[in-house]
Motif scaffolding. Structure first.
Motif, PDB file in Angstrom:
ATOM      1  N   GLU A  51       0.866  -1.176   0.000  1.00  0.00           N
ATOM      2  CA  GLU A  51       0.000   0.000   0.000  1.00  0.00           C
ATOM      3  C   GLU A  51       0.897   1.217   0.000  1.00  0.00           C
ATOM      4  OE1 GLU A  51      -3.248   0.213   2.598  1.00  0.00           O
ATOM      5  OE2 GLU A  51      -3.876  -1.849   2.206  1.00  0.00           O
ATOM      6  N   TRP A  52       0.597   2.138  -0.911  1.00  0.00           N
ATOM      7  CA  TRP A  52       1.468   3.295  -1.113  1.00  0.00           C
ATOM      8  C   TRP A  52       0.619   4.478  -1.549  1.00  0.00           C
ATOM      9  CZ3 TRP A  52       2.417   5.640  -5.931  1.00  0.00           C
ATOM     10  CH2 TRP A  52       3.448   6.583  -5.943  1.00  0.00           C
ATOM     11  N   ARG A  53       0.623   5.550  -0.765  1.00  0.00           N
ATOM     12  CA  ARG A  53      -0.100   6.795  -1.071  1.00  0.00           C
ATOM     13  C   ARG A  53      -1.575   6.570  -1.418  1.00  0.00           C
ATOM     14  NH1 ARG A  53       3.405  10.537  -5.144  1.00  0.00           N
ATOM     15  NH2 ARG A  53       5.343  10.611  -4.006  1.00  0.00           N
ATOM     16  N   GLY A  54      -2.230   5.667  -0.774  1.00  0.00           N
ATOM     17  CA  GLY A  54      -3.640   5.409  -1.050  1.00  0.00           C
ATOM     18  C   GLY A  54      -3.872   4.513  -2.258  1.00  0.00           C
ATOM     19  N   PHE A  55      -2.816   4.006  -2.861  1.00  0.00           N
ATOM     20  CA  PHE A  55      -2.907   3.081  -3.990  1.00  0.00           C
ATOM     21  C   PHE A  55      -2.361   1.731  -3.559  1.00  0.00           C
ATOM     22  CE2 PHE A  55      -2.155   7.231  -6.152  1.00  0.00           C
ATOM     23  CZ  PHE A  55      -3.367   7.310  -6.821  1.00  0.00           C
ATOM     24  N   LYS A  56      -2.564   0.732  -4.417  1.00  0.00           N
ATOM     25  CA  LYS A  56      -1.939  -0.572  -4.226  1.00  0.00           C
ATOM     26  C   LYS A  56      -0.916  -0.757  -5.331  1.00  0.00           C
ATOM     27  CE  LYS A  56      -5.873  -2.985  -2.357  1.00  0.00           C
ATOM     28  NZ  LYS A  56      -6.876  -3.999  -2.630  1.00  0.00           N
ATOM     29  N   VAL A  57       0.229  -1.241  -4.955  1.00  0.00           N
ATOM     30  CA  VAL A  57       1.255  -1.574  -5.928  1.00  0.00           C
ATOM     31  C   VAL A  57       1.457  -3.081  -5.859  1.00  0.00           C
ATOM     32  CG1 VAL A  57       3.656  -1.275  -6.621  1.00  0.00           C
ATOM     33  CG2 VAL A  57       2.376   0.661  -5.692  1.00  0.00           C
ATOM     34  N   ALA A  58       1.209  -3.727  -7.000  1.00  0.00           N
ATOM     35  CA  ALA A  58       1.478  -5.155  -7.123  1.00  0.00           C
ATOM     36  C   ALA A  58       2.767  -5.295  -7.911  1.00  0.00           C
ATOM     37  CB  ALA A  58       0.329  -5.853  -7.841  1.00  0.00           C
ATOM     38  N   TYR A  59       3.657  -6.134  -7.434  1.00  0.00           N
ATOM     39  CA  TYR A  59       4.923  -6.320  -8.130  1.00  0.00           C
ATOM     40  C   TYR A  59       5.278  -7.796  -8.156  1.00  0.00           C
ATOM     41  CZ  TYR A  59       7.180  -6.900  -3.602  1.00  0.00           C
ATOM     42  OH  TYR A  59       7.527  -7.358  -2.361  1.00  0.00           O
ATOM     43  N   LYS A  60       6.095  -8.160  -9.097  1.00  0.00           N
ATOM     44  CA  LYS A  60       6.559  -9.539  -9.220  1.00  0.00           C
ATOM     45  C   LYS A  60       7.963  -9.500  -9.786  1.00  0.00           C
ATOM     46  CE  LYS A  60       5.517 -14.042  -9.451  1.00  0.00           C
ATOM     47  NZ  LYS A  60       6.042 -14.770  -8.344  1.00  0.00           N
ATOM     48  N   ARG A  61       8.846 -10.304  -9.230  1.00  0.00           N
ATOM     49  CA  ARG A  61      10.220 -10.362  -9.728  1.00  0.00           C
ATOM     50  C   ARG A  61      10.355 -11.536 -10.679  1.00  0.00           C
ATOM     51  NH1 ARG A  61      15.700 -11.744  -6.504  1.00  0.00           N
ATOM     52  NH2 ARG A  61      17.000 -11.827  -8.353  1.00  0.00           N
ATOM     53  N   TYR A  62      10.853 -11.254 -11.868  1.00  0.00           N
ATOM     54  CA  TYR A  62      11.197 -12.271 -12.848  1.00  0.00           C
ATOM     55  C   TYR A  62      12.661 -12.058 -13.201  1.00  0.00           C
ATOM     56  CZ  TYR A  62       6.259 -13.298 -13.549  1.00  0.00           C
ATOM     57  OH  TYR A  62       4.952 -13.663 -13.365  1.00  0.00           O
ATOM     58  N   ALA A  63      13.501 -13.041 -12.892  1.00  0.00           N
ATOM     59  CA  ALA A  63      14.947 -12.958 -13.117  1.00  0.00           C
ATOM     60  C   ALA A  63      15.485 -11.703 -12.431  1.00  0.00           C
ATOM     61  CB  ALA A  63      15.277 -13.009 -14.598  1.00  0.00           C
ATOM     62  N   SER A  64      16.028 -10.764 -13.185  1.00  0.00           N
ATOM     63  CA  SER A  64      16.628  -9.581 -12.569  1.00  0.00           C
ATOM     64  C   SER A  64      15.732  -8.352 -12.646  1.00  0.00           C
ATOM     65  CB  SER A  64      17.970  -9.275 -13.242  1.00  0.00           C
ATOM     66  OG  SER A  64      17.752  -8.936 -14.591  1.00  0.00           O
ATOM     67  N   LEU A  65      14.471  -8.536 -13.033  1.00  0.00           N
ATOM     68  CA  LEU A  65      13.563  -7.400 -13.187  1.00  0.00           C
ATOM     69  C   LEU A  65      12.372  -7.498 -12.251  1.00  0.00           C
ATOM     70  CD1 LEU A  65      13.397  -7.034 -17.059  1.00  0.00           C
ATOM     71  CD2 LEU A  65      14.442  -5.450 -15.471  1.00  0.00           C
ATOM     72  N   TYR A  66      11.982  -6.344 -11.725  1.00  0.00           N
ATOM     73  CA  TYR A  66      10.744  -6.229 -10.964  1.00  0.00           C
ATOM     74  C   TYR A  66       9.708  -5.560 -11.860  1.00  0.00           C
ATOM     75  CZ  TYR A  66      13.139  -7.328  -6.604  1.00  0.00           C
ATOM     76  OH  TYR A  66      13.832  -7.955  -5.604  1.00  0.00           O
ATOM     77  N   PHE A  67       8.575  -6.218 -12.041  1.00  0.00           N
ATOM     78  CA  PHE A  67       7.456  -5.675 -12.809  1.00  0.00           C
ATOM     79  C   PHE A  67       6.462  -5.136 -11.790  1.00  0.00           C
ATOM     80  CE2 PHE A  67       9.518  -8.549 -15.598  1.00  0.00           C
ATOM     81  CZ  PHE A  67       9.223  -8.179 -16.894  1.00  0.00           C
ATOM     82  N   CYS A  68       6.219  -3.823 -11.817  1.00  0.00           N
ATOM     83  CA  CYS A  68       5.345  -3.176 -10.831  1.00  0.00           C
ATOM     84  C   CYS A  68       4.178  -2.503 -11.544  1.00  0.00           C
ATOM     85  CB  CYS A  68       6.104  -2.108 -10.056  1.00  0.00           C
ATOM     86  SG  CYS A  68       7.632  -2.650  -9.310  1.00  0.00           S
ATOM     87  N   MET A  69       2.995  -2.633 -10.966  1.00  0.00           N
ATOM     88  CA  MET A  69       1.811  -1.933 -11.472  1.00  0.00           C
ATOM     89  C   MET A  69       1.093  -1.309 -10.293  1.00  0.00           C
ATOM     90  SD  MET A  69       0.197  -4.279 -14.454  1.00  0.00           S
ATOM     91  CE  MET A  69       1.159  -4.736 -15.880  1.00  0.00           C
ATOM     92  N   CYS A  70       0.768  -0.032 -10.426  1.00  0.00           N
ATOM     93  CA  CYS A  70       0.067   0.709  -9.390  1.00  0.00           C
ATOM     94  C   CYS A  70      -1.408   0.797  -9.774  1.00  0.00           C
ATOM     95  CB  CYS A  70       0.671   2.098  -9.256  1.00  0.00           C
ATOM     96  SG  CYS A  70      -0.180   3.134  -8.059  1.00  0.00           S
ATOM     97  N   THR A  71      -2.284   0.424  -8.860  1.00  0.00           N
ATOM     98  CA  THR A  71      -3.720   0.416  -9.140  1.00  0.00           C
ATOM     99  C   THR A  71      -4.480   1.144  -8.036  1.00  0.00           C
ATOM    100  OG1 THR A  71      -4.049  -1.661  -7.945  1.00  0.00           O
ATOM    101  CG2 THR A  71      -3.547  -1.826 -10.289  1.00  0.00           C
ATOM    102  N   ASP A  72      -5.762   1.323  -8.295  1.00  0.00           N
ATOM    103  CA  ASP A  72      -6.639   1.891  -7.279  1.00  0.00           C
ATOM    104  C   ASP A  72      -6.720   0.942  -6.090  1.00  0.00           C
ATOM    105  OD1 ASP A  72      -7.327   4.195  -8.733  1.00  0.00           O
ATOM    106  OD2 ASP A  72      -8.843   3.083  -9.863  1.00  0.00           O
ATOM    107  N   HIS A  73      -7.089   1.499  -4.954  1.00  0.00           N
ATOM    108  CA  HIS A  73      -7.122   0.720  -3.714  1.00  0.00           C
ATOM    109  C   HIS A  73      -8.147  -0.417  -3.769  1.00  0.00           C
ATOM    110  CE1 HIS A  73      -6.099  -0.035   0.371  1.00  0.00           C
ATOM    111  NE2 HIS A  73      -7.333   0.132   0.796  1.00  0.00           N
TER     112      HIS A  73
END
Length: 161
Positions: A51-73
């Motif tokens: 939870e970040w600034r009233g949003f949700k951030v979903a992330y997933k690590r694949y190999a050496s990269l983090y894929f992050c998406m910020c969505t509504d709460h």
């Protein structure tokens, strides 16, 4: 709604960003700095949601990269993880086991794939086959344009001799 997509390396380098909500350049820089510090400092055993600034951030690590998406709460976190996984599967299919270097040297193709999946922060296409077909069509158009350009430059070169 997805507000933005970030791909961050383990070293904190930004490899891809796509913004679906209006942010100034200063705000974007601050968001990237905050989120990369937040996500990279989390342990591998912790959950993939923040939870970040009233949003949700979903992330997933694949190999050496983090894929992050910020969505509504109120958005479904598991659906966002599925969208991330779907994006990675299409990248894998296109590049053949995608790695960070593929995204660095072919960033325009990664953006094109992302644009085929998401429009205005919403999932547009869920079929991997359809996305693969559209990407192949785009690649053939690019190749045809390159051939046409080289043939025109050859004609110009011959005419100026």
């Amino acid at each position: 709604m997805i507000h933005f997509v970030l791909l961050i390396s383990r070293q904190g380098k930004v490899r891809l960003t796509k913004w679906y909500s209006p942010y100034t350049q200063k705000e974007r820089t601050k968001v990237i700095r905050e989120l990369s510090g937040l996500v990279l400092s989390r342990g591998p055993k912790l959950c993939n949601f923040v939870e970040w600034r009233g949003f949700k951030v979903a992330y997933k690590r694949y190999a050496s990269l983090y894929f992050c998406m910020c969505t509504d709460h109120e958005d479904n976190e598991l659906e966002i993880l599925e969208i991330i996984h779907h994006f990675v599967e299409i990248l894998d299919r296109y590049f053949g086991s995608v790695c960070e270097l593929d995204l660095i040297f072919n960033f325009h193709k990664a953006y094109y794939i992302l644009d085929e999946l998401l429009i205005a922060g919403e999932l547009q296409e869920s079929s991997k086959k359809t996305v693969a077909r559209l990407i192949a069509a785009q690649d053939s158009l690019v190749e045809a344009a390159k051939e046409e350009r080289s043939s025109i430059s050859t004609i110009i070169a011959q005419a100026t001799k």
